[in-house]
Design a protein around this motif. Structure first.
Motif, PDB file in Angstrom:
ATOM      1  N   LEU A 205       0.805  -1.210   0.000  1.00 20.58           N
ATOM      2  CA  LEU A 205       0.000   0.000   0.000  1.00 20.58           C
ATOM      3  C   LEU A 205       0.839   1.261   0.000  1.00 20.58           C
ATOM      4  N   ALA A 206       2.121   1.149   0.331  1.00 21.14           N
ATOM      5  CA  ALA A 206       2.969   2.337   0.451  1.00 21.14           C
ATOM      6  C   ALA A 206       3.452   2.784  -0.921  1.00 21.14           C
ATOM      7  N   GLU A 207       3.627   4.092  -1.058  1.00 24.82           N
ATOM      8  CA  GLU A 207       4.207   4.657  -2.264  1.00 24.82           C
ATOM      9  C   GLU A 207       5.735   4.623  -2.159  1.00 24.82           C
ATOM     10  N   PHE A 208       6.400   4.320  -3.250  1.00 24.84           N
ATOM     11  CA  PHE A 208       7.857   4.211  -3.217  1.00 24.84           C
ATOM     12  C   PHE A 208       8.411   4.557  -4.587  1.00 24.84           C
ATOM     13  N   GLU A 209       9.680   4.941  -4.604  1.00 23.72           N
ATOM     14  CA  GLU A 209      10.388   5.194  -5.844  1.00 23.72           C
ATOM     15  C   GLU A 209      11.006   3.899  -6.358  1.00 23.72           C
ATOM     16  N   VAL A 210      11.514   3.948  -7.586  1.00 22.75           N
ATOM     17  CA  VAL A 210      12.064   2.740  -8.196  1.00 22.75           C
ATOM     18  C   VAL A 210      13.302   2.283  -7.439  1.00 22.75           C
ATOM     19  N   ALA A 211      14.197   3.212  -7.109  1.00 25.41           N
ATOM     20  CA  ALA A 211      15.411   2.841  -6.382  1.00 25.41           C
ATOM     21  C   ALA A 211      15.076   2.314  -4.992  1.00 25.41           C
ATOM     22  N   GLU A 212      14.089   2.902  -4.345  1.00 24.09           N
ATOM     23  CA  GLU A 212      13.691   2.441  -3.015  1.00 24.09           C
ATOM     24  C   GLU A 212      13.054   1.063  -3.083  1.00 24.09           C
ATOM     25  N   ALA A 213      12.301   0.778  -4.132  1.00 23.32           N
ATOM     26  CA  ALA A 213      11.662  -0.530  -4.263  1.00 23.32           C
ATOM     27  C   ALA A 213      12.699  -1.635  -4.400  1.00 23.32           C
ATOM     28  N   ARG A 214      13.754  -1.385  -5.149  1.00 18.22           N
ATOM     29  CA  ARG A 214      14.808  -2.393  -5.267  1.00 18.22           C
ATOM     30  C   ARG A 214      15.435  -2.695  -3.909  1.00 18.22           C
ATOM     31  N   GLN A 215      15.662  -1.669  -3.106  1.00 14.65           N
ATOM     32  CA  GLN A 215      16.240  -1.874  -1.785  1.00 14.65           C
ATOM     33  C   GLN A 215      15.287  -2.648  -0.883  1.00 14.65           C
ATOM     34  N   ILE A 216      13.981  -2.373  -0.979  1.00 19.32           N
ATOM     35  CA  ILE A 216      12.997  -3.086  -0.172  1.00 19.32           C
ATOM     36  C   ILE A 216      12.986  -4.570  -0.532  1.00 19.32           C
ATOM     37  N   ILE A 217      13.059  -4.871  -1.803  1.00 19.69           N
ATOM     38  CA  ILE A 217      13.031  -6.273  -2.234  1.00 19.69           C
ATOM     39  C   ILE A 217      14.235  -7.024  -1.694  1.00 19.69           C
ATOM     40  N   ASP A 218      15.426  -6.427  -1.813  1.00 20.53           N
ATOM     41  CA  ASP A 218      16.639  -7.101  -1.336  1.00 20.53           C
ATOM     42  C   ASP A 218      16.620  -7.288   0.177  1.00 20.53           C
ATOM     43  N   GLU A 219      16.248  -6.242   0.911  1.00 25.09           N
ATOM     44  CA  GLU A 219      16.234  -6.339   2.367  1.00 25.09           C
ATOM     45  C   GLU A 219      15.165  -7.321   2.854  1.00 25.09           C
ATOM     46  N   LEU A 220      14.019  -7.337   2.202  1.00 18.20           N
ATOM     47  CA  LEU A 220      12.948  -8.240   2.604  1.00 18.20           C
ATOM     48  C   LEU A 220      13.354  -9.696   2.426  1.00 18.20           C
ATOM     49  N   GLN A 221      14.002  -9.995   1.318  1.00 20.60           N
ATOM     50  CA  GLN A 221      14.405 -11.369   1.069  1.00 20.60           C
ATOM     51  C   GLN A 221      15.455 -11.826   2.081  1.00 20.60           C
ATOM     52  N   VAL A 222      16.462 -10.987   2.347  1.00 21.94           N
ATOM     53  CA  VAL A 222      17.510 -11.363   3.292  1.00 21.94           C
ATOM     54  C   VAL A 222      16.945 -11.478   4.709  1.00 21.94           C
ATOM     55  N   PHE A 223      16.121 -10.509   5.097  1.00 26.63           N
ATOM     56  CA  PHE A 223      15.610 -10.498   6.465  1.00 26.63           C
ATOM     57  C   PHE A 223      14.715 -11.698   6.741  1.00 26.63           C
ATOM     58  N   VAL A 224      13.814 -11.997   5.819  1.00 25.55           N
ATOM     59  CA  VAL A 224      12.904 -13.111   6.049  1.00 25.55           C
ATOM     60  C   VAL A 224      13.649 -14.435   6.092  1.00 25.55           C
ATOM     61  N   ASP A 225      14.638 -14.586   5.216  1.00 26.02           N
ATOM     62  CA  ASP A 225      15.419 -15.833   5.228  1.00 26.02           C
ATOM     63  C   ASP A 225      16.126 -16.020   6.563  1.00 26.02           C
ATOM     64  N   GLN A 226      16.812 -14.966   7.044  1.00 23.62           N
ATOM     65  CA  GLN A 226      17.515 -15.079   8.325  1.00 23.62           C
ATOM     66  C   GLN A 226      16.538 -15.205   9.489  1.00 23.62           C
ATOM     67  N   PHE A 227      15.454 -14.450   9.430  1.00 19.45           N
ATOM     68  CA  PHE A 227      14.472 -14.457  10.507  1.00 19.45           C
ATOM     69  C   PHE A 227      13.855 -15.844  10.674  1.00 19.45           C
ATOM     70  N   LEU A 228      13.370 -16.410   9.597  1.00 13.85           N
ATOM     71  CA  LEU A 228      12.733 -17.721   9.684  1.00 13.85           C
ATOM     72  C   LEU A 228      13.739 -18.810  10.032  1.00 13.85           C
ATOM     73  N   HIS A 229      14.968 -18.687   9.540  1.00 15.92           N
ATOM     74  CA  HIS A 229      15.983 -19.700   9.839  1.00 15.92           C
ATOM     75  C   HIS A 229      16.280 -19.742  11.334  1.00 15.92           C
ATOM     76  N   GLN A 230      16.405 -18.562  11.956  1.00 13.69           N
ATOM     77  CA  GLN A 230      16.678 -18.522  13.392  1.00 13.69           C
ATOM     78  C   GLN A 230      15.487 -19.031  14.201  1.00 13.69           C
ATOM     79  N   ILE A 231      14.275 -18.727  13.745  1.00 15.46           N
ATOM     80  CA  ILE A 231      13.090 -19.217  14.463  1.00 15.46           C
ATOM     81  C   ILE A 231      13.029 -20.744  14.420  1.00 15.46           C
ATOM     82  N   TYR A 232      13.293 -21.336  13.271  1.00 15.79           N
ATOM     83  CA  TYR A 232      13.274 -22.802  13.175  1.00 15.79           C
ATOM     84  C   TYR A 232      14.359 -23.426  14.055  1.00 15.79           C
ATOM     85  N   ARG A 233      15.520 -22.803  14.122  1.00 20.45           N
ATOM     86  CA  ARG A 233      16.600 -23.355  14.955  1.00 20.45           C
ATOM     87  C   ARG A 233      16.232 -23.298  16.428  1.00 20.45           C
ATOM     88  N   LEU A 234      15.661 -22.176  16.873  1.00  9.55           N
ATOM     89  CA  LEU A 234      15.250 -22.071  18.269  1.00  9.55           C
ATOM     90  C   LEU A 234      14.089 -23.013  18.578  1.00  9.55           C
TER      91      LEU A 234
END
Length: 505
Positions: A205-234
């Motif tokens: 729903l948020a408005e974003f620029e093209v450069a900002e959208a690329r950063q959101i995609i990269d950060e979201l993918q890395v964060f979710v992968d690390q986040f879920l991996h740590q949750i499964y380990r715990l």
């Protein structure tokens, strides 16, 4: 009668609460009421459980004076506010016997006030909401799971010595405390995961620029992968420790701890209150195992987060590609327009125009055709029977009357005469040249044409009704309004004189 012990019942959320708490925020003097109650909470935190009437007034009269028109919060207003809070059962009062002078003493200063349990919980909730408005106070789910793991280790350590010779004083209390803490932490884990899953949808729903959208995609993918991996380990570590508190031996020790705490509570029944339910406490180990086991509720929440992350990433990626496509197409169009604009006036880009209208010639026709061999004509559509369609009701014919048409014509004529008086012939003048008028915009030239039609066609009868007439003096006049010019016969405008009966001659 509804069961108040049922946590899923709305009755358990409503029937046992003080309904006057809702009036507290909707009342006209809500700020005054909450300020007094919050000051009582501050006194309580300073170990003053029931402050005196005048002490509370001394603490609130300065901040509440800012909300008064005259800047003063009087004793009478304070007494009325206290009386309203007492009627709503939001505070309790008791008499200070040392200040009581006699049975006829009616002074309010002899009273002490104390918050009720419901009011104190409501004020603490307001504090939490105000703190959340300033900053996000939600805990990281990984930290909560690490706390769950630490509590499980401590619970296993205490349970191991309960009922043995190594039992220490307070072990029963520690067992029940760790169990209730584990239950509360598990509820917090669920709430945080649901909130995190909901927050990821905000990217859509948020408005974003093209450069900002690329950063959101990269950060979201890395964060979710690390986040879920740590949750499964715990979760794997937690599941291993839960097996030791879910067997029959641990269940007997938990019941032994409950009986020990009941004996201790009976010895000081007025000081120690029952803060848990025996059935709920004994059911906590089984509930924790169902929650943290493989394919349990925690795994289900993690799968939802993973699915949401993929969906968000996909939509962000598609939106990014769509914006890039539109951006490139706009750049191409601007470049082509600039290129065509730079061509000489006598040069026509025939090839470009042909390619521009080529799609209209069905250049993508799948049938084979050449300049000499024509393709087979398209086949008519297959008739599938008559379809029932709702008939469109025709518009009703308007009832026109000659009076309405004449009224419209008279309104148009009145506007033209008003324009004539403002731009050409003033009130004190009897005649003027039309070319000497004031013309500023294209609308002035259009009004001139309409006025000339009314003054020349049909011998000028339409304009004559309003008391004006045109006279041709020969030659041509040029009317100028900005970048627009109008050439017409030279005309003079005359105001018709009225006779002694008031009729225009």
């Amino acid at each position: 009668m509804p069961d108040l012990k049922d946590e899923t019942s709305a009755a358990s959320l409503v029937l046992s609460r003080n309904h006057n708490l809702g009036h507290l925020l909707t009342a006209e003097r809500a700020v005054w009421y909450v300020q007094i109650l919050y000051q009582l909470l501050i006194f309580r935190r300073a170990h003053e459980l029931a402050p005196l009437h005048e002490d509370v007034y001394e603490a609130v009269h300065e901040p509440l004076g800012a909300f008064q028109d005259d800047g003063a919060y009087t004793q009478a207003q304070y007494a009325n506010d206290i009386r309203q809070l007492l009627e709503w059962d939001l505070i309790e009062e008791r008499i200070e016997l040392e200040r009581l002078r006699g049975y006829k003493d009616t002074r309010r200063r002899k009273f002490r006030y104390r918050l009720t349990h419901e009011t104190r919980a409501f004020l603490e909730w307001l504090e939490d909401r105000a703190r959340d408005d300033l900053e996000d106070s939600g805990a990281d789910t990984r930290n909560l799971l690490e706390t769950v793991l630490s509590s499980l280790n401590e619970l296993n350590r205490v349970l191991h010595r309960v009922g043995t010779k190594r039992t220490e004083e307070g072990d029963a209390r520690r067992v029940l405390h760790q169990l209730t803490t584990l239950d509360q932490l598990t509820h917090s884990v669920t709430e945080n995961l649901v909130t995190f899953n909901e927050r990821m949808y905000g990217f859509l729903l948020a408005e974003f620029e093209v450069a900002e959208a690329r950063q959101i995609i990269d950060e979201l993918q890395v964060f979710v992968d690390q986040f879920l991996h740590q949750i499964y380990r715990l979760r794997e570590d937690i599941t291993g420790n839960l097996g030791r508190i879910g067997d029959a031996k641990a269940f007997e020790k938990i019941q032994l701890s409950i009986r020990e705490m009941d004996r201790e509570r009976k010895q000081a029944a007025h000081l120690l209150r029952r803060s848990y339910n025996d059935e709920q406490v004994t059911a906590i180990p089984a509930g924790l195992q169902d929650y943290y086991r493989e394919d349990g509720q925690l795994d289900e929440l993690c799968r939802r987060i993973s699915h949401t992350a993929q969906l968000v990433w996909k939509r962000l990626y598609l939106r990014l590609r769509e914006r890039e496509r539109k951006s490139h197409r706009l750049e191409d169009l601007r470049a082509r327009i600039a290129e065509i604009a730079s061509l000489p006036p006598d040069v026509v880009p025939h090839r470009f125009l042909y390619e521009l209208i080529a799609p209209a010639q069905i250049a993508v026709d799948p049938n084979h055709w050449t300049a000499l061999e024509k393709a087979d004509p398209p086949q008519p559509r297959l008739y599938r029977g008559r379809q029932r369609e709702r008939a469109v009701e025709p518009l009703r014919v308007k009832q026109l009357h000659p009076e309405s048409a004449r009224e419209l014509e008279q309104q148009k004529l009145d506007r033209l005469v008003s324009w004539l008086r403002d731009h050409v012939l003033a009130d004190g003048e009897d005649s003027a040249r039309l070319c000497d008028g004031r013309f500023e915009t294209l609308d002035d030239l259009a009004a001139t044409m309409q006025l000339v039609k009314a003054g020349l066609l049909n011998r000028g009868r339409k304009l004559s009704i309003s008391g004006f007439r045109f006279e041709q003096r020969g030659g041509q006049d040029e009317l100028v309004a900005g970048d627009y010019r109008l050439e017409l016969d030279a005309l003079n405008v005359h105001r018709k004189q009225k006779d002694e009966h008031g009729h225009a001659g």
